[in-house]
Design a protein around this motif. Sequence first.
Motif, mmCIF file in Angstrom:
data_model
loop_
_atom_site.group_PDB
_atom_site.id
_atom_site.type_symbol
_atom_site.label_atom_id
_atom_site.label_comp_id
_atom_site.label_asym_id
_atom_site.label_seq_id
_atom_site.Cartn_x
_atom_site.Cartn_y
_atom_site.Cartn_z
ATOM 1 N N ASP A 41 2.469 6.271 10.836
ATOM 2 C CA ASP A 41 2.162 5.695 9.524
ATOM 3 C C ASP A 41 2.258 4.192 9.559
ATOM 4 N N ARG A 56 8.943 -0.638 10.270
ATOM 5 C CA ARG A 56 10.217 -0.291 9.645
ATOM 6 C C ARG A 56 10.829 0.938 10.329
ATOM 7 N N GLU A 98 10.647 3.940 10.376
ATOM 8 C CA GLU A 98 9.871 5.129 10.036
ATOM 9 C C GLU A 98 8.986 5.496 11.229
ATOM 10 N N TRP A 122 2.994 10.895 10.570
ATOM 11 C CA TRP A 122 2.684 11.438 9.235
ATOM 12 C C TRP A 122 1.283 12.026 9.230
ATOM 13 N N ASP A 169 -1.506 10.601 6.596
ATOM 14 C CA ASP A 169 -2.122 9.357 7.049
ATOM 15 C C ASP A 169 -3.140 9.667 8.144
ATOM 16 N N TRP A 215 -1.329 16.762 3.759
ATOM 17 C CA TRP A 215 -0.597 16.376 4.974
ATOM 18 C C TRP A 215 -0.780 17.477 6.022
ATOM 19 N N TYR A 220 3.434 15.473 -2.030
ATOM 20 C CA TYR A 220 3.489 14.033 -2.294
ATOM 21 C C TYR A 220 2.371 13.589 -3.236
ATOM 22 N N TRP A 259 -0.663 10.017 -2.917
ATOM 23 C CA TRP A 259 0.349 8.997 -2.626
ATOM 24 C C TRP A 259 -0.117 7.577 -2.948
ATOM 25 N N PHE A 297 -3.682 7.109 -1.278
ATOM 26 C CA PHE A 297 -4.030 7.364 0.129
ATOM 27 C C PHE A 297 -5.059 8.466 0.319
ATOM 28 N N GLU A 339 0.166 -1.102 3.266
ATOM 29 C CA GLU A 339 0.530 0.152 2.609
ATOM 30 C C GLU A 339 0.189 0.095 1.124
ATOM 31 N N MET A 350 9.628 0.235 0.454
ATOM 32 C CA MET A 350 8.424 0.842 1.033
ATOM 33 C C MET A 350 7.300 -0.163 0.961
ATOM 34 N N HIS A 363 -0.393 -0.360 7.729
ATOM 35 C CA HIS A 363 -0.422 1.056 7.374
ATOM 36 C C HIS A 363 -1.892 1.431 7.278
#
Length: 946
Positions: A528, A532, A534, A538, A541, A593, A642, A645, A751, A795, A811, A816
């Motif tokens: 993603d 950071r 993370e 994902w 994405d 997802w 989600y 998103w 997204f 993002e 976030m 992204h």
Amino acid sequence: MPSQAHHRTRPAPRAGPAVHHAAILPSMHRRPSRLPALDKRKDLALGRYPAIAALIGVMFSAVPGSAKAAAVQNLRCEYADNPVGIDSTQPRLSWMIQSQRRGERQTGYQILVASTPGLLSAGHGDLWNSGRVASDRSTQVVYSGQPLHSRERSYWKVRVWDRAGRPTAYSAPASWEMGLLKPRDWTASWISAPPTSGAMGPSPYLRKSFSLGRPIRRARIYVSALGLYELRLNGQRVGREVFAPGWTDYHHRVDYQVYDVTRMLKPGANAIGMILGDGWDAGYVASFGRNLYGKYPMAICQLEVEYTDGSRTVIGTDKSWKTANGPILQSDMLMGETYDARKELTGWDRPGFDDHGWNPVVAQTPEIELDAPRGPPVRVERLMPARSITEPKPGAYVFDIGQNMVGWARLKVKGPRGEKVTLRFAEMLNPDGTIYTANLRSARATDEYVLKGGATETYEPHFTYHGFRYVEVTGYPGRPRLSAITGVVVHSDIPFSSSFDCSNAMVDRLQQNILWGQRGNFMSVPTDCPQRDERLGWMGDAEIFAGTAAFNADVSGFYTQWLGDVRDTQAADGAYPDVAPRVGPIGAGTAGWGDAGVIVPWTVYLTYGDTRVIRENYSAMARWIEYCRQHSGGLLRPATGYGDWLAIGADTPKDVLSTAFFAYSDHLLARMAGAIGRTADAAKYNDLFHQIRAAFDRAYVGPDGRIKGDTQTDDALALEFDLLPAKQRATVAGRLVEDIRKRGWRLSTGFIGVGHLLPALTNSGNTSVAYRLLEQTQFPSWGYSINQGATTIWERWDGWTKEHGFQTPAMNSFNHYSLGSVGQWMYETVAGIAPDPAAPGYRHFFIRPEPGGGLTSARGAYESPYGRIESAWRLKDGRILMDVMIPPNSTATVTIPCPQPSAITESDKPARNANGVHFILNDDQSSVFEVGSGHYRFSAPAAKHP
Ligand code: BGC
């Protein structure tokens, strides 16, 4: 993708009499086109109208030939050039035909596969001689010769027969080599440094000296690690891989690499060494702390040497190896690396090094499957010189690379022994010019280098990466020069061989930002974000960006590989995970997802004509559909997940979104079932699709075309996923346009919806509205972020703004790729290169640019499995000039935005009579031609577009 329910594989071309083309499709020709683009796209797919397909079979027989013979090149095996170490015992072969001739196509091929180069050059295919196969297939040809064994190297070449039935010369030879196919091929043992508590600590160095008695014919190293390894032999690095063996679901399997090290060895004393890093296995992953898989790294390495006399020796990891700690005091993907050059173990990777002070290693027995990689490794791709330095605080120098990038910094420094230089990384700056790191959350992203003193020292970290544009350097002895810092760009080595550009500089910047997003997030798995804490695979994405990714680069191997993780991490009840490899408490079974488990195989099938990807994923996909069916009521999926998103004040109800994706994935599976000959399944899934669609319409679609929630994403998904009764399509398209208009020609999708928005507009005849969104510069839009200085896809559209500064650091990634999913539409509609689901892998495709907005020109070049496709157009003196390139052995339907075919020329001749150009039909907006390979220059009076 536009939804077409009834595609079948393309009917085999058959010879037949010439036909009056416009007569083939009289109803299409005359139909008043309320939704012209949609109709054309649906109607012109091969297989829907077999007459078009049949026509292609005969049309080039009339093309006069030229003297220059065709040639065969670009031989590939399992999507790679001369791969060493593959697991597939039925590897797939492909080649490209080189020819300038129009309408060139392959009518036959012959493959020779031999066990030695000598046999191959003598024309003796001892492993396989396919004989002349009457076939137009030049991709995905499955090896069907003698059984292949571990370590076996095969040499191959191919010749083809051209459209006139003339054979080409044989291609230059190519090769592939098998890896270790059976567990018992591994005689080496897993080893590690003495076990540690699992806290962050030094990277162990492992070594072994050995002696080789005779001249060497061939040597290979088979190697893997739980953690990461850097392999050294006789003082040199082996291979160019970074972060090997790559990230897989280490609960199930880990990849191994194979290196040809024949030239790196010598008779006599040799030494092999490895440095191990924590990597994803033992280091920090996302915000879930360390040790998600293992406590400390371990490795397995098997050097197999064959002497010229035919005898063999194997040097494998075992208890005789020794280990010590060296200069890498700690190294972590998220946290960064600390390197003390004073502790360097000079000569440790060479023979003759005195290792008597080193410790014995410890044997390990992890239960893990070792697999050959299916995709490319991570490598250093380019260097980025720093553009400027500032000193916002005394002694803190901030280097600007000028581009948000992913990798690390190369440091050059000269100074006293023991001085420590600290590098911190950031995507953005604070207003005072210092680096902004709050959005990295717990990722420390800090590299430290302690000088050994003396001459200029150059340092690059080993097992960490950062997402950054700025590097803050503190502790530097003296004032650094610009050359003290260089950005080192690192990503999965997918060839970025396509290009897109146009007359709007902002849109060109957008394309560059999309590319940088893909570079930075194709890091062994599709992530993603790269900065950071993370950096996860994902799935949402991935699914929304896959179509764009497949235009920018060859992602065949990359996604094939990652789909292994997707399957490995599927839950027992069939739920696909939200992230793959699955980590931490992150869930599964989420609409938009989990659907990546179906959409990504579909993308690979559509782009490369790959049916093996369907077979490999088939039962997993079927289980996902069954999971969705069981976790629904009356075929409506629950309002969980989600959602869309990061939507902008327009929340798409989660049940609507989830049900839409259920229908879409099921529909894609129906088509994929058909593509591999599972007709009963195809019928079953098609039937289910119609039932879900009916349930969707009953539950969510009002008589006025208002879909529950009334969002742009609602409308876009319903249109793109073919969820509406035919009579409602125009109404919903109208509502979508109206919603965009009411918002000042702005989008509100998150997204998940964003990737379908512009295609939904184009496929409903509203390309001019799509252009308004593309060229928009007010929030929210791509242009808005670009005007705030974005050099990647953010993002959030407003991650940072001149007016309000930063969004919440919780976030706020500045790299992204998800919102970059518009790239697919840019290739398909602006440049106008689009695959045909009925003839996947660009066997047949569309050239149908739709000029619009303020654009006066655009150009797309796409490296297809058949070769380079180009589509360029420009508006000049009231005309549209289209430059089109079609690779040999493929065909294209070219749609020219001019309703009068007689007004169109090709290379200054009337297009209808031009060599290799066949008129199909026209309507009130455009004229359609069928062409084979070659370079074409069309010119037509330009339509006025709104
Ligand atoms: C990630 C997204 C991801 C999402 C799930 C975020 O933290 O960065 O890209 O898809 O979580 O909603």
